[in-house]
Design an enzyme around this catalytic site. Structure first.
Site, PDB file in Angstrom:
ATOM      1  N   LYS A 112       0.816  -1.217   0.000  1.00 14.03           N
ATOM      2  CA  LYS A 112       0.000   0.000   0.000  1.00 14.03           C
ATOM      3  C   LYS A 112       0.844   1.257   0.000  1.00 14.03           C
ATOM      4  O   LYS A 112       0.476   2.264  -0.595  1.00 14.03           O
ATOM      5  CB  LYS A 112      -0.940   0.020   1.209  1.00 14.03           C
ATOM      6  CG  LYS A 112      -2.128  -0.903   1.062  1.00 14.03           C
ATOM      7  CD  LYS A 112      -3.253  -0.508   2.007  1.00 14.03           C
ATOM      8  CE  LYS A 112      -4.459  -1.422   1.814  1.00 14.03           C
ATOM      9  NZ  LYS A 112      -5.542  -1.155   2.771  1.00 14.03           N
ATOM     10  N   LYS A 195      -4.876  -9.462  -6.998  1.00 12.14           N
ATOM     11  CA  LYS A 195      -6.157  -9.793  -6.355  1.00 12.14           C
ATOM     12  C   LYS A 195      -7.244  -8.808  -6.787  1.00 12.14           C
ATOM     13  O   LYS A 195      -6.957  -7.650  -7.082  1.00 12.14           O
ATOM     14  CB  LYS A 195      -5.987  -9.875  -4.832  1.00 12.14           C
ATOM     15  CG  LYS A 195      -6.335  -8.656  -4.066  1.00 12.14           C
ATOM     16  CD  LYS A 195      -6.345  -8.885  -2.553  1.00 12.14           C
ATOM     17  CE  LYS A 195      -6.527  -7.517  -1.917  1.00 12.14           C
ATOM     18  NZ  LYS A 195      -6.775  -7.459  -0.524  1.00 12.14           N
ATOM     19  N   LYS A 198     -11.378  -3.546  -4.439  1.00 11.01           N
ATOM     20  CA  LYS A 198     -12.289  -2.423  -4.659  1.00 11.01           C
ATOM     21  C   LYS A 198     -11.524  -1.151  -4.970  1.00 11.01           C
ATOM     22  O   LYS A 198     -12.099  -0.180  -5.439  1.00 11.01           O
ATOM     23  CB  LYS A 198     -13.260  -2.232  -3.489  1.00 11.01           C
ATOM     24  CG  LYS A 198     -12.710  -2.442  -2.138  1.00 11.01           C
ATOM     25  CD  LYS A 198     -13.817  -2.470  -1.081  1.00 11.01           C
ATOM     26  CE  LYS A 198     -13.121  -2.484   0.265  1.00 11.01           C
ATOM     27  NZ  LYS A 198     -13.724  -2.898   1.394  1.00 11.01           N
TER      28      LYS A 198
HETATM   29  P1  AMP Z   1     -10.944  -5.225   2.420  1.00  6.42           P
HETATM   30  O1  AMP Z   1     -11.612  -5.075   1.100  1.00  6.42           O
HETATM   31  O2  AMP Z   1      -9.462  -5.115   2.304  1.00  6.42           O
HETATM   32  O3  AMP Z   1     -11.561  -4.384   3.514  1.00  6.42           O
HETATM   33  O4  AMP Z   1     -11.180  -6.744   2.833  1.00  6.42           O
HETATM   34  C1  AMP Z   1     -12.315  -7.226   3.525  1.00  6.42           C
HETATM   35  C2  AMP Z   1     -12.289  -8.742   3.579  1.00  6.42           C
HETATM   36  O5  AMP Z   1     -12.403  -9.281   2.253  1.00  6.42           O
HETATM   37  C3  AMP Z   1     -10.985  -9.331   4.154  1.00  6.42           C
HETATM   38  O6  AMP Z   1     -11.319 -10.482   4.919  1.00  6.42           O
HETATM   39  C4  AMP Z   1     -10.207  -9.729   2.937  1.00  6.42           C
HETATM   40  O7  AMP Z   1      -9.337 -10.817   3.205  1.00  6.42           O
HETATM   41  C5  AMP Z   1     -11.312 -10.174   1.973  1.00  6.42           C
HETATM   42  N1  AMP Z   1     -10.915  -9.982   0.570  1.00  6.42           N
HETATM   43  C6  AMP Z   1     -10.614  -8.797  -0.028  1.00  6.42           C
HETATM   44  N2  AMP Z   1     -10.307  -8.976  -1.334  1.00  6.42           N
HETATM   45  C7  AMP Z   1     -10.404 -10.310  -1.565  1.00  6.42           C
HETATM   46  C8  AMP Z   1     -10.211 -11.141  -2.735  1.00  6.42           C
HETATM   47  N3  AMP Z   1      -9.871 -10.631  -3.910  1.00  6.42           N
HETATM   48  N4  AMP Z   1     -10.396 -12.486  -2.592  1.00  6.42           N
HETATM   49  C9  AMP Z   1     -10.757 -13.010  -1.404  1.00  6.42           C
HETATM   50  N5  AMP Z   1     -10.963 -12.295  -0.281  1.00  6.42           N
HETATM   51  C10 AMP Z   1     -10.792 -10.954  -0.342  1.00  6.42           C
END
Ligand code: AMP
Ligand code: TRP
Length: 334
Positions: A112, A195, A198
């Protein structure tokens, strides 16, 4: 009965990756007897600048989405992190327990922060300490997350161990990540080695949980693939990250194993497979988007759900964090 804690940042719109990697798991875990505590981590969100009006909006949007996915605020605790001061207080104590060297190893920080580490907020650097506090403030032991968070969970265990050691107590328990094997990492539709996120600048790289049927179908149609037909064996997906990702998404949605998907589609070109994939995605995702919009139509009701959740969360976290404050040597609040 164990206690489950997980969090998601209320920034951007949740993607299919969030859903398959984490949110769907949260909903499934409600069926067991463990107690689920789910948090919109707005304190984490501001580690990078957020427009205040957008942050409010996106916090409601994420709350609406979680309700639409099936989080039931009667059975689980759903709230926004900033409404429970225990997180920030224990987070500070953990800032004083964790070591610089531990945080410098965090790969998410390195990703990041990129090249200009001097320019990012100090919050971004200590964010894993706050994440550890989120979990330990509830004495939660199970944490459903995607595999990008495993390093942070290990760190949370290191912090708890050092706290226990420094103060000669066995106060914070060990925690365990609950990772959905098949869908722990959903990849970008434009690049199978990155990955799905968002925050990716390209909207075509992801399925948003609020995308309409047409948009979902369009994104799957345009998703990057390779010229080979689908193979018979899972091992032959190696070196074909985009094909592997699409097969993985199909498997995760249908509750199948990748080899079962290949059994059905081996030898097929991507055209017919993508058509089926788009259909199953639309059938799963579109109703969630529709319900999200229904919840969003009443922002006051959403705020009340989160506020009621925050009071329940506080009732659990406050005594635990007060005890941590006592152990550290702070005088009673009175
Ligand atoms: P975040 O979007 O970083 O707030 O992530 C929220 C949750 O979604 C966390 O548990 C991440 O590990 C999961 N997560 C985010 N992106 C992915 C992805 N591409 N595949 C699987 N899990 C994800
Ligand atoms: N750091 C997590 C992410 O970016 C979100 C998060 C914050 C979290 N606190 C947590 C996840 C506690 C699990 C438990 O995805």
């Amino acid at each position: 009965m164990a206690r489950i804690f997980s969090g998601i940042q209320p920034t951007g719109i949740a993607t299919l990756g969030n859903y398959l990697g984490a949110l769907r798991n949260w909903v499934a875990l409600q069926e067991g007897e463990d107690e689920g505590i789910y948090c919109l981590v707005d304190l984490h969100a501001i580690t990078v600048f957020q427009d205040p009006a957008a942050l409010r909006e996106q916090t409601r949007q994420m709350a609406a989405l979680l309700l639409a996915c099936g989080i039931d605020p009667e059975r689980s605790v759903l709230f926004h992190q900033s409404a429970v001061s225990a997180h920030a207080r224990l987070g500070w104590i953990f800032n004083c327990v964790a070591r610089m060297g531990w945080l410098k190893r965090m790969t998410q920080f390195k990703d990041k922060a990129g090249k200009d580490q001097e320019a990012v907020s100090t919050g971004l650097f200590v964010y894993p300490n706050l994440m550890a506090a989120d979990i330990h403030a509830y004495h939660a032991t199970k944490v459903p997350v995607g595999d990008d968070q495993l390093q942070h969970i290990e760190l949370a265990n290191d912090i708890a161990e050092k706290f226990n050691h420094d103060f000669g107590v066995a106060f914070f328990p060990r925690i365990e990540a609950v990772v959905q094997k098949e869908s722990a990492r959903v990849m970008s539709l434009r690049d199978g080695t990155k990955k799905m996120s968002k925050s990716d600048p390209s909207d075509m790289s992801r399925i948003n949980m609020t995308d309409t049927a047409d948009v979902i179908a369009q994104k799957i149609k345009k998703a990057k693939t390779d010229p080979e037909p689908l193979p018979e064996h899972v091992k032959d997906l190696e070196g074909r990250p985009e094909a592997r990702n699409l097969v993985g998404i199909y498997a995760a949605i249908m509750g199948q194993k990748p080899h079962e998907v290949l059994h059905q589609f081996a030898g097929s070109g991507f055209g017919p497979f993508k058509q089926r994939l788009a259909d199953v995605l639309v059938a799963h995702v579109e109703p969630i988007g529709r319900r999200t919009r229904e919840y969003l139509a009443d922002p006051t009701a959403l705020d009340h759900v989160l506020q009621a959740g925050a009071r329940k969360a506080e009732a659990i976290a406050e005594p635990i964090v007060r005890e941590a404050e006592r152990l550290v040597g702070f005088l009673p609040r009175g």
